[in-house]
Design a protein around this motif. Sequence first.
Motif, PDB file in Angstrom:
ATOM      1  N   ALA A 137      42.679  45.144  60.949  1.00 33.22           N
ATOM      2  CA  ALA A 137      43.679  44.164  60.513  1.00 33.22           C
ATOM      3  C   ALA A 137      44.833  44.026  61.494  1.00 33.22           C
ATOM      4  O   ALA A 137      45.520  42.996  61.505  1.00 33.22           O
ATOM      5  CB  ALA A 137      44.203  44.544  59.131  1.00 33.22           C
ATOM      6  N   ASN A 138      45.076  45.037  62.325  1.00 32.16           N
ATOM      7  CA  ASN A 138      46.192  44.971  63.269  1.00 32.16           C
ATOM      8  C   ASN A 138      45.930  44.028  64.438  1.00 32.16           C
ATOM      9  O   ASN A 138      46.861  43.627  65.138  1.00 32.16           O
ATOM     10  CB  ASN A 138      46.505  46.361  63.818  1.00 32.16           C
ATOM     11  N   ASP A 139      44.668  43.666  64.658  1.00 31.35           N
ATOM     12  CA  ASP A 139      44.355  42.830  65.812  1.00 31.35           C
ATOM     13  C   ASP A 139      44.963  41.437  65.711  1.00 31.35           C
ATOM     14  O   ASP A 139      45.261  40.811  66.732  1.00 31.35           O
ATOM     15  CB  ASP A 139      42.837  42.730  65.990  1.00 31.35           C
ATOM     16  N   ALA A 140      45.159  40.961  64.501  1.00 30.57           N
ATOM     17  CA  ALA A 140      45.701  39.610  64.330  1.00 30.57           C
ATOM     18  C   ALA A 140      47.139  39.510  64.814  1.00 30.57           C
ATOM     19  O   ALA A 140      47.583  38.426  65.222  1.00 30.57           O
ATOM     20  CB  ALA A 140      45.613  39.188  62.860  1.00 30.57           C
ATOM     21  N   SER A 141      47.881  40.619  64.789  1.00 30.96           N
ATOM     22  CA  SER A 141      49.280  40.597  65.227  1.00 30.96           C
ATOM     23  C   SER A 141      49.451  41.382  66.520  1.00 30.96           C
ATOM     24  O   SER A 141      50.474  42.029  66.733  1.00 30.96           O
ATOM     25  CB  SER A 141      50.186  41.181  64.143  1.00 30.96           C
ATOM     26  N   ALA A 142      48.451  41.309  67.387  1.00 35.42           N
ATOM     27  CA  ALA A 142      48.473  42.085  68.626  1.00 35.42           C
ATOM     28  C   ALA A 142      48.145  41.209  69.824  1.00 35.42           C
ATOM     29  O   ALA A 142      47.480  40.177  69.709  1.00 35.42           O
ATOM     30  CB  ALA A 142      47.476  43.238  68.542  1.00 35.42           C
ATOM     31  N   LEU A 143      48.638  41.639  70.979  1.00 35.16           N
ATOM     32  CA  LEU A 143      48.173  41.124  72.255  1.00 35.16           C
ATOM     33  C   LEU A 143      47.091  42.077  72.759  1.00 35.16           C
ATOM     34  O   LEU A 143      47.127  43.277  72.485  1.00 35.16           O
ATOM     35  CB  LEU A 143      49.324  41.055  73.257  1.00 35.16           C
ATOM     36  N   HIS A 144      46.143  41.548  73.514  1.00 39.57           N
ATOM     37  CA  HIS A 144      45.027  42.352  73.997  1.00 39.57           C
ATOM     38  C   HIS A 144      44.894  42.188  75.507  1.00 39.57           C
ATOM     39  O   HIS A 144      45.246  41.145  76.064  1.00 39.57           O
ATOM     40  CB  HIS A 144      43.725  41.925  73.314  1.00 39.57           C
ATOM     41  N   SER A 145      44.368  43.224  76.165  1.00 36.81           N
ATOM     42  CA  SER A 145      44.199  43.164  77.610  1.00 36.81           C
ATOM     43  C   SER A 145      42.903  43.849  78.003  1.00 36.81           C
ATOM     44  O   SER A 145      42.347  44.662  77.253  1.00 36.81           O
ATOM     45  CB  SER A 145      45.380  43.834  78.319  1.00 36.81           C
ATOM     46  N   LEU A 146      42.423  43.513  79.219  1.00 38.15           N
ATOM     47  CA  LEU A 146      41.188  44.077  79.743  1.00 38.15           C
ATOM     48  C   LEU A 146      41.430  44.640  81.137  1.00 38.15           C
ATOM     49  O   LEU A 146      42.233  44.101  81.914  1.00 38.15           O
ATOM     50  CB  LEU A 146      40.103  43.003  79.843  1.00 38.15           C
ATOM     51  N   LEU A 147      40.709  45.713  81.436  1.00 40.02           N
ATOM     52  CA  LEU A 147      40.613  46.236  82.792  1.00 40.02           C
ATOM     53  C   LEU A 147      39.198  45.929  83.266  1.00 40.02           C
ATOM     54  O   LEU A 147      38.217  46.324  82.620  1.00 40.02           O
ATOM     55  CB  LEU A 147      40.873  47.744  82.808  1.00 40.02           C
ATOM     56  N   VAL A 148      39.079  45.205  84.382  1.00 37.67           N
ATOM     57  CA  VAL A 148      37.784  44.702  84.849  1.00 37.67           C
ATOM     58  C   VAL A 148      37.475  45.290  86.222  1.00 37.67           C
ATOM     59  O   VAL A 148      38.336  45.327  87.110  1.00 37.67           O
ATOM     60  CB  VAL A 148      37.796  43.161  84.931  1.00 37.67           C
ATOM     61  N   HIS A 149      36.236  45.763  86.385  1.00 39.69           N
ATOM     62  CA  HIS A 149      35.752  46.212  87.684  1.00 39.69           C
ATOM     63  C   HIS A 149      35.360  44.975  88.476  1.00 39.69           C
ATOM     64  O   HIS A 149      34.475  44.207  88.073  1.00 39.69           O
ATOM     65  CB  HIS A 149      34.545  47.139  87.488  1.00 39.69           C
ATOM     66  N   ARG A 150      36.032  44.748  89.602  1.00 37.61           N
ATOM     67  CA  ARG A 150      35.874  43.484  90.326  1.00 37.61           C
ATOM     68  C   ARG A 150      34.436  43.248  90.803  1.00 37.61           C
ATOM     69  O   ARG A 150      33.891  42.158  90.652  1.00 37.61           O
ATOM     70  CB  ARG A 150      36.827  43.456  91.527  1.00 37.61           C
TER      71      ARG A 150
END
Length: 278
Positions: free
Chosen positions: A76-89
Amino acid sequence: MSQLSVSKTRTFESHQPGQEHSTPRLRDIYESFFETTLAETDEQRRAAYRLRYEVYCVEHPFEDPEQNPNRMESDANDASALHSLLVHRASGSVVGTARLILPKADQGRFTLPIRDVCRHELLLRDSPTLPWGLAAEVSRFAISKTLRRRASDQSGETTSVGSFSLGDDPRRVIPNASLGLIQATTAMLAKAGAKYLCAVMEPTLLRMLKRLGLHFTHLGPLVEYHGQRQPCYADWDALLARVWVERRDVWELITRDGELWPLNRNLANALVPGLQLA
């Protein structure tokens, strides 16, 4: 930017345009292998949830797989969150993710999840030390098993962080596998307009971050939450000023040379006697 009036007693110096370095900068090495991005599309968020499922439902079954269909962990916390990714280039693989939960308005109460496990006074009463309106909480700080294995093989640490080599050249070493997620956290805090970060962390992770110049303030004793965890917080301006003083190479990476979060020069001046940053 004005020139820095600082002696050459520091181990790491910041990059100046046109200046040649005998060794590559940590930021440049790191970003040649990894990139961070805000997860703003549905597909990017699904990629975050898939990695979280592997970490929190399979590898460490803190969450019930039956409650997270399609091999995606979400709550339920995802709706009020910002999200980020770490990507292997090179491969385009998502190798890390983190989210920043923003407080919800609830009749003047502080509603971040940290309050469910910690009853410290700073979480119970709004104050200038930890102003609720400027606070956020980082969680689901996850690194892929493959990357963690590579880190632990080099460092001996059995956690999501650790130093690891990026080749035969001993100069090409990343001292922490999670620095990209700290960079992503800085970007999310800036996007949200938040200045104070709360977290419930593994003590091993806190010790590793401290060695890299990232100092968090404890909020009371350890708590039992999927194992022993330490509630903590940081004034991000103050934390980054101290990183700038103690580990300039780390500061350059996690702020992108101040692009994501400009240095608070007053705080830096206060930390270094005789320093005069305009």
